[in-house]
Design an enzyme around this catalytic site. Sequence first.
Site, PDB file in Angstrom:
ATOM      1  N   SER A  77       0.895  -1.233   0.062  1.00 31.31           N
ATOM      2  CA  SER A  77       0.029  -0.104  -0.027  1.00 31.31           C
ATOM      3  C   SER A  77       0.894   1.178   0.072  1.00 31.31           C
ATOM      4  CB  SER A  77      -1.068  -0.047   1.257  1.00 31.31           C
ATOM      5  OG  SER A  77      -1.624   1.314   1.400  1.00 31.31           O
ATOM      6  N   TYR A 106      -2.947   5.737  -4.332  1.00 35.22           N
ATOM      7  CA  TYR A 106      -4.032   6.518  -4.092  1.00 35.22           C
ATOM      8  C   TYR A 106      -3.845   7.946  -5.114  1.00 35.22           C
ATOM      9  CZ  TYR A 106      -5.021   3.711  -0.012  1.00 35.22           C
ATOM     10  OH  TYR A 106      -5.493   2.843   0.635  1.00 35.22           O
ATOM     11  N   THR A 111      -5.795   2.887  -6.971  1.00 40.57           N
ATOM     12  CA  THR A 111      -7.268   2.819  -6.136  1.00 40.57           C
ATOM     13  C   THR A 111      -7.978   4.264  -6.458  1.00 40.57           C
ATOM     14  OG1 THR A 111      -6.281   1.614  -4.367  1.00 40.57           O
ATOM     15  CG2 THR A 111      -8.261   2.722  -3.868  1.00 40.57           C
ATOM     16  N   LYS A 168      -8.498   0.074  -9.289  1.00 40.53           N
ATOM     17  CA  LYS A 168      -9.142  -0.665  -8.214  1.00 40.53           C
ATOM     18  C   LYS A 168     -10.429   0.020  -7.951  1.00 40.53           C
ATOM     19  CE  LYS A 168      -8.138  -2.626  -3.593  1.00 40.53           C
ATOM     20  NZ  LYS A 168      -8.622  -1.648  -2.872  1.00 40.53           N
ATOM     21  N   HIS A 209     -13.903  -1.877  -1.865  1.00 35.42           N
ATOM     22  CA  HIS A 209     -12.934  -1.249  -1.016  1.00 35.42           C
ATOM     23  C   HIS A 209     -13.316  -2.130   0.622  1.00 35.42           C
ATOM     24  CE1 HIS A 209      -9.779   1.832  -0.587  1.00 35.42           C
ATOM     25  NE2 HIS A 209      -9.577   1.432   0.658  1.00 35.42           N
TER      26      HIS A 209
END
Length: 387
Positions: free
Chosen positions: A106, A129, A155, A251, A275
């Site tokens: 992540s 992100y 994401t 995603k 999520h």
Amino acid sequence: MIISASTDYRQAAKRRLPPFLFHYADGGSYAEHTLRRNVDDLRDVALRQRVLKDMSSLSLETELFGEKLAMPIALAPVGLAGMYARRGEVQAARAATKKGIPFTLSTVSVCPIAEVAAAVDRPIWFQLYVLKDRGFMKHVLERAKEAGVKTLIFTVDMPVPGARYRDAHSGMSGKNGPMKRMLQAAMHPLWAWDVGIHGRPHDLGNVSDYRGKPTELEDYIAWLGNNFDPAISWKDLEWIREFWDGPMIIKGILDPEDARDAVRFGADGIVVSNHGGRQLDGVPSTARALPAIADAVKGDLAILADSGVRSGLDVVRMIAMGADTALIGRAFIYALATAGEAGVAHLLELFEKEMRVAMTLTGARTIADLSSESLVSSGIASLNQPS
Ligand code: HOC
């Protein structure tokens, strides 16, 4: 009631972790309706048993973007995973690599990209992100490239934070958060010793690397609060493409039209995901959303799916409904919190065994053999009705 190995690990993790951390992983948004439906709907997808088909040879192997996977599973990106065990992302990445499957780091990990990439002999995947601070995004993409990352998961379902009331109660957020977290850590000395903080807060590797100063949980929560970007659009994909030439997976897709747009904008894959029920409560479970998305774009790009996967049976169900690979998040986090690398390795072994049993009894010798034919059609039909 025992449903799967991850249920046992969940109970063990609950005992071991300070509540703010257990509930951060375990919780969803609002009333957690979607979180529960993810698990319940997937469990209700009925497999079609077939017998007397000589299933003596069976292969779980598959390939994604030219990369071999020993089974169609990748570890999902989980924010703060390194708080669940000492250098947690390194431990989980080692377990995944030894099992022959990808580990996804992540953006908001404890261990920086370079540390995790150097600990394993297989390229890790990296998750990004969209943040207002595009300088940070560019920075982590450069670091990921330097570390040999090929596959990027982008994401897109977090332009705003979901309302996570459990976090507010547990102390993960809210104005009494710091005090609650300190008290809880003091009451969980085994965890504090295990993760190696001994009273010190955690540092968030990638964020600190960019800011040139330690970023502890407190600081991170404030930084994050200012960084969600509701202006995110498909144009951002073009911007990322300038910095990334490897496979890019979007995603957070739940709608067939968005899946078609992902194809149009040149994505190499999508993750059908809500999520883990952590964003918009009330959206459909992945089990409910996946079949229509697969109908719309199967073959045009890779389809990955997550949210609700708690066993090898669930992986088989996702593949039969049209996914190429499943991502697992909470299931591995519970195992990591309980027993570190050995816990994740054990969990993956159980997933493999469960998949083998399910494939043997549905008559699927290879991953490619799994299709809607492997399901009892009424199971899928009923799932496709609005609840
Ligand atoms: C914009 C950064 O995905 C979660 C994680 C981490 C959130 C960080 C968001 O908690 O669902």
